[in-house]
Design an enzyme around this catalytic site. Structure first.
Site, PDB file in Angstrom:
ATOM      1  N   CYS A 141       0.654  -1.265  -0.081  1.00 24.71           N
ATOM      2  CA  CYS A 141       0.108  -0.051   0.196  1.00 24.71           C
ATOM      3  C   CYS A 141       0.885   1.227  -0.032  1.00 24.71           C
ATOM      4  O   CYS A 141       1.531   1.615  -0.935  1.00 24.71           O
ATOM      5  CB  CYS A 141      -0.982   0.047   1.118  1.00 24.71           C
ATOM      6  SG  CYS A 141      -2.573   0.939   0.802  1.00 24.71           S
ATOM      7  N   HIS A 200      -3.287  -5.111   1.739  1.00 27.28           N
ATOM      8  CA  HIS A 200      -2.627  -5.105   2.840  1.00 27.28           C
ATOM      9  C   HIS A 200      -2.562  -6.535   3.158  1.00 27.28           C
ATOM     10  O   HIS A 200      -3.611  -6.867   4.017  1.00 27.28           O
ATOM     11  CB  HIS A 200      -3.641  -4.252   4.072  1.00 27.28           C
ATOM     12  CG  HIS A 200      -3.392  -2.936   4.002  1.00 27.28           C
ATOM     13  ND1 HIS A 200      -2.467  -2.350   4.780  1.00 27.28           N
ATOM     14  CD2 HIS A 200      -3.826  -1.676   3.208  1.00 27.28           C
ATOM     15  CE1 HIS A 200      -2.559  -0.999   4.788  1.00 27.28           C
ATOM     16  NE2 HIS A 200      -3.371  -0.656   3.789  1.00 27.28           N
ATOM     17  N   GLU A 226      -1.216  -7.912   5.321  1.00 27.89           N
ATOM     18  CA  GLU A 226      -0.831  -8.138   6.777  1.00 27.89           C
ATOM     19  C   GLU A 226      -2.263  -8.097   7.470  1.00 27.89           C
ATOM     20  O   GLU A 226      -2.315  -8.551   8.678  1.00 27.89           O
ATOM     21  CB  GLU A 226       0.122  -7.047   7.436  1.00 27.89           C
ATOM     22  CG  GLU A 226      -0.408  -5.757   7.530  1.00 27.89           C
ATOM     23  CD  GLU A 226      -0.438  -5.018   6.266  1.00 27.89           C
ATOM     24  OE1 GLU A 226      -0.287  -5.545   5.098  1.00 27.89           O
ATOM     25  OE2 GLU A 226      -0.815  -3.665   6.437  1.00 27.89           O
TER      26      GLU A 226
HETATM   27  N1  GLN Z   1      -3.440   6.616   0.658  1.00 25.01           N
HETATM   28  C1  GLN Z   1      -2.061   6.328   1.341  1.00 25.01           C
HETATM   29  C2  GLN Z   1      -0.894   6.917   0.675  1.00 25.01           C
HETATM   30  O1  GLN Z   1      -1.230   7.670  -0.035  1.00 25.01           O
HETATM   31  C3  GLN Z   1      -1.852   4.733   1.401  1.00 25.01           C
HETATM   32  C4  GLN Z   1      -3.183   4.136   2.232  1.00 25.01           C
HETATM   33  C5  GLN Z   1      -2.619   2.496   2.902  1.00 25.01           C
HETATM   34  O2  GLN Z   1      -1.512   2.565   2.952  1.00 25.01           O
HETATM   35  N2  GLN Z   1      -3.256   1.995   3.174  1.00 25.01           N
HETATM   36  O3  GLN Z   1      -0.092   6.854   1.351  1.00 25.01           O
END
Ligand code: GLN
Length: 190
Positions: free
Chosen positions: A78, A171, A173
């Site tokens: 992410c 994610h 995890e």
């Molecule tokens: N929207 C977040 C970002 O731009 C990422 C979201 C996340 O890691 N769950 O860093």
């Protein structure tokens, strides 16, 4: 084999728990000296803009970049995927990334209504489908020639690999399945 988890911000504890459950020696990386003892690094989800600033203020950015140049395996999820990418859409102008995956990611790229969603995805590297949790996820908009797509969701690549870098838009995890972490650990052993 010691797996560091970047622990400046975000969902790092869940990664440590997952890796520990799988028998790995997982440790927090908060300061440059923590990097010395690790053989691989996980970059968690969270807020990539904040992580970029904290990477600078903690003086971790350059040592991590050097280790990645030397071939240290890395797994970004992410926000961690954003940190590994070469190109960021809708980032902050001063946001930095390590450029280990030749992809363009759009931050929060799934729009307001579906900012967060969960789905089971087929991958080319696991026998079972993987339950994937997307939270304000980055959307992969472009994939470079050297990047392998290991899974897609809703028509987009969501799990990618290139060289020593593995990246997930979701994610793993936060899922009951440990398949993606196992995949990363197996890649370290080989
Ligand atoms: N929207 C977040 C970002 O731009 C990422 C979201 C996340 O890691 N769950 O860093």
């Amino acid at each position: 084999m010691i797996v560091g988890v970047l622990a400046l911000q975000g969902a790092f504890q869940a990664h440590i728990d997952k890796l520990t459950d799988l028998g790995a020696d997982a440790r927090e990386v908060k300061r440059p000296e923590h990097l010395d003892s690790v053989d691989a690094l996980v970059m968690p989800g969270g807020e990539s803009t904040t992580m970029s600033m904290l990477l600078e203020s903690s003086e971790l950015f350059d040592p991590i970049a050097d280790r990645l140049d030397d071939g240290m395996p890395v797994f970004g999820t992410c926000a961690g995927l954003i940190l590994l990418s070469t190109d960021i859409e809708d980032g902050r102008p001063d946001q930095r990334s390590f450029g280990r995956l030749d992809i363009t990611v759009k931050r929060n790229g799934y729009g307001r209504q579906v900012e967060s969603f969960e789905t089971d995805i087929e991958t080319t590297v696991t026998n079972e489908p993987v339950h994937a949790v997307f939270i304000r996820a980055p959307r992969i908009m472009r994939i470079g020639d050297d990047v392998d797509v290991l899974a897609e969701a809703r028509g987009d690549a969501v799990l990618v690999r290139s060289g020593n870098a593995l990246g997930a838009g979701f994610h793993p995890e936060l899922s009951s399945s440990s398949e993606i972490h196992r995949l990363f650990l197996e890649s370290l052993a080989s």
